[in-house]
Design a protein around this motif. Sequence first.
Motif, PDB file in Angstrom:
ATOM      1  N   UNK A 160      -8.643 -42.881  25.483  1.00  0.00           N
ATOM      2  CA  UNK A 160      -8.287 -43.999  25.232  1.00  0.00           C
ATOM      3  C   UNK A 160      -8.408 -44.295  23.913  1.00  0.00           C
ATOM      4  N   UNK A 161      -9.414 -44.098  23.489  1.00  0.00           N
ATOM      5  CA  UNK A 161     -10.024 -44.415  22.058  1.00  0.00           C
ATOM      6  C   UNK A 161      -8.965 -43.855  21.125  1.00  0.00           C
ATOM      7  N   UNK A 162      -8.806 -42.293  21.296  1.00  0.00           N
ATOM      8  CA  UNK A 162      -7.636 -41.649  20.535  1.00  0.00           C
ATOM      9  C   UNK A 162      -6.527 -42.415  20.248  1.00  0.00           C
ATOM     10  N   UNK A 163      -5.907 -42.560  21.507  1.00  0.00           N
ATOM     11  CA  UNK A 163      -4.510 -43.378  21.440  1.00  0.00           C
ATOM     12  C   UNK A 163      -4.578 -44.754  20.720  1.00  0.00           C
ATOM     13  N   UNK A 164      -5.664 -45.671  21.332  1.00  0.00           N
ATOM     14  CA  UNK A 164      -5.670 -47.023  20.393  1.00  0.00           C
ATOM     15  C   UNK A 164      -5.813 -46.799  18.946  1.00  0.00           C
ATOM     16  N   UNK A 165      -6.641 -45.766  18.526  1.00  0.00           N
ATOM     17  CA  UNK A 165      -6.869 -45.622  16.970  1.00  0.00           C
ATOM     18  C   UNK A 165      -5.572 -45.141  16.435  1.00  0.00           C
ATOM     19  N   UNK A 166      -4.952 -44.312  17.116  1.00  0.00           N
ATOM     20  CA  UNK A 166      -3.857 -43.693  16.460  1.00  0.00           C
ATOM     21  C   UNK A 166      -2.648 -44.715  16.452  1.00  0.00           C
ATOM     22  N   UNK A 167      -2.825 -45.717  17.404  1.00  0.00           N
ATOM     23  CA  UNK A 167      -1.608 -46.713  17.392  1.00  0.00           C
ATOM     24  C   UNK A 167      -1.831 -47.640  16.217  1.00  0.00           C
ATOM     25  N   UNK A 168      -3.176 -47.750  15.588  1.00  0.00           N
ATOM     26  CA  UNK A 168      -3.392 -48.602  14.647  1.00  0.00           C
ATOM     27  C   UNK A 168      -3.414 -48.002  13.342  1.00  0.00           C
ATOM     28  N   UNK A 169      -3.806 -46.571  13.256  1.00  0.00           N
ATOM     29  CA  UNK A 169      -3.674 -45.750  12.130  1.00  0.00           C
ATOM     30  C   UNK A 169      -3.008 -44.472  12.173  1.00  0.00           C
ATOM     31  N   UNK A 170      -1.905 -44.124  12.107  1.00  0.00           N
ATOM     32  CA  UNK A 170      -1.205 -44.603  11.048  1.00  0.00           C
ATOM     33  C   UNK A 170      -0.041 -45.504  11.301  1.00  0.00           C
ATOM     34  N   UNK A 177       0.209 -58.152  17.835  1.00  0.00           N
ATOM     35  CA  UNK A 177       0.440 -58.081  19.367  1.00  0.00           C
ATOM     36  C   UNK A 177       1.299 -56.782  19.764  1.00  0.00           C
ATOM     37  N   UNK A 178       2.460 -56.662  18.834  1.00  0.00           N
ATOM     38  CA  UNK A 178       3.182 -55.383  18.829  1.00  0.00           C
ATOM     39  C   UNK A 178       2.208 -54.021  18.653  1.00  0.00           C
ATOM     40  N   UNK A 179       1.466 -54.135  17.710  1.00  0.00           N
ATOM     41  CA  UNK A 179       0.696 -52.962  17.314  1.00  0.00           C
ATOM     42  C   UNK A 179      -0.318 -52.832  18.487  1.00  0.00           C
ATOM     43  N   UNK A 180      -0.951 -53.989  18.904  1.00  0.00           N
ATOM     44  CA  UNK A 180      -1.894 -53.665  20.184  1.00  0.00           C
ATOM     45  C   UNK A 180      -1.082 -53.005  21.213  1.00  0.00           C
ATOM     46  N   UNK A 181       0.043 -53.440  21.683  1.00  0.00           N
ATOM     47  CA  UNK A 181       0.622 -52.812  22.843  1.00  0.00           C
ATOM     48  C   UNK A 181       1.225 -51.416  22.418  1.00  0.00           C
ATOM     49  N   UNK A 182       1.735 -51.032  21.197  1.00  0.00           N
ATOM     50  CA  UNK A 182       1.791 -49.675  20.844  1.00  0.00           C
ATOM     51  C   UNK A 182       0.675 -48.775  21.259  1.00  0.00           C
ATOM     52  N   UNK A 183      -0.423 -49.493  20.555  1.00  0.00           N
ATOM     53  CA  UNK A 183      -1.646 -48.659  20.812  1.00  0.00           C
ATOM     54  C   UNK A 183      -2.168 -48.552  22.504  1.00  0.00           C
ATOM     55  N   UNK A 184      -2.060 -49.588  23.201  1.00  0.00           N
ATOM     56  CA  UNK A 184      -2.496 -49.151  24.530  1.00  0.00           C
ATOM     57  C   UNK A 184      -1.408 -48.212  25.410  1.00  0.00           C
ATOM     58  N   UNK A 185      -0.108 -48.413  24.838  1.00  0.00           N
ATOM     59  CA  UNK A 185       0.920 -47.300  25.364  1.00  0.00           C
ATOM     60  C   UNK A 185       0.547 -45.903  25.000  1.00  0.00           C
TER      61      UNK A 185
END
Length: 528
Positions: A67-77, A389-397
Amino acid sequence: MFSATFDPLGNIWLSAAVAAVPIILFLLSLTVLKMKGIHAALLTLAVTLVLSFFPFALPTNVALAAVVQGIVQGMWPIGYIIIMAVWLYKLTVDSGKFEVIKGSLAMVSPDQRIQLLLIAFCFGAFLEGAAGFGVPIAICGVMLAALGFNPLQAAMLCLIANAASGAFGAIGIPVAIIDTFHLEGVTAMDVSKATNTTLPFIAASTPFLLVWILDGFKGIKETLPALVVTSGVFTVCQMAVTYFIGPELADILPPLLSLIALAALSTQWQPKTVFRIKPEDQEETTRHSFGKILSAWAPFYILSAFVIVWSLPVFKALFKPDAIFSFTNLSWVLATQGDKKIGIDIGLINSTGTAILMAVIATILISGKSLGVAQALADLKKTAKELWLSIATISFILAIAKLTTYTGMTQALGEAVSVTGGVFPLLSPVLGWIGVFMTGSVVNNNTLFAPVQSIVAHHLHIDPALLVQANTAGGTMAKLVSPQSIAIATAAVGKSGQESTLLKMTLKYSVGLLLFVCIWTFILTLML
């Protein structure tokens, strides 16, 4: 995969049914339950986390690390690239450069068929590459409406034009994201090269389709030189970029070069009959000097230069282990299991987002008094506020995708779907179409379905890059009619409330293009 087995229930169909729950739940949450994307993603993430413990028995530390890996990769890069790209666009607007850019396009020809090619196709593709996320549809729709096009028709034409460029939006993220999945035997560069099997046909035919919709076969005949130049330059350049450089510049260099080529042609040639939707509606175009136009476009050719440098192998080599700039790459191990590990890797300098940041800084410096640092920072704050909000959605996906991969859910789906055998390639693009129609994003679509496509490809002994690009191409055709795109288009041209009308106008083109992608993908799997 970190779970003991991808078939915990002892029956592949039952295990696959459970593995399909996250995908089905996410799609139903968006459509039937009418939930916002962020809420649908959070609910699906929670359910996926429960399923990862039972029945898939994923260790707790591995699940949380995923979960942490997915969220971080959604934010960076990914989030970093999105924010930088949209920030650069906003700077061109606030500095006054965008008005000059818009005027320079209208100066090329009074013929609205040529204006359509310049704005909806060339400039729209460029905005898709520079910013994505609905920006080209909104901006180009407004520009065409301002030039005398019927607002809903302008919106429809911009949606259709996006078929040529939607696969590589926002600096190629839909394809570049493939590298974050670590799929067996397929990289983002493999998929980028594989897109040359299908997308060039779409790119080459889209200009002709646009003019045909506007003015029938007569329009194609009268503008044939412009169509050949625009289609030829864009398609050949995009093929070269995706094959030799990668997805990042696939919507930057080709539309710029095709725009320049069409503008150059227009200085020597014009249609014998000037086409106007309303003959009496001849708008006065503000004339700009060549120097002013050159200056207005500066942010975007500076961007192209930086992204090209960042894409060069010699530049990438500077950041390899033990290389001179390797210290700028940060990494953490979150969980281990035997010789397998889950970690986070952040490249501070070699990220494409940093290349865009360099273009932003250069734009601020060359803009002088028209754009101060305070205004630029205010634009950055506004951009982050609009996009978080869009970036958070991508991160959770992405977190969902990581869980489904590490638990073996994706592999269970692939095992079950592969029994369709040789028929699956015919349906492969449909999966992508559904993903984008439901989520509104080729990025989210590839996040959800690219692993499934890859696994099925291995089972069927097909090049996985071929099916992943089919997923991307099929998804791109859904961008024409996804609820998100339709809503952006109608709002931009001041026709909110007429979404169903626009959907009906555009749907047949989306389905027609999808049908081509399905049949051609099936043929390719028989030939290759």
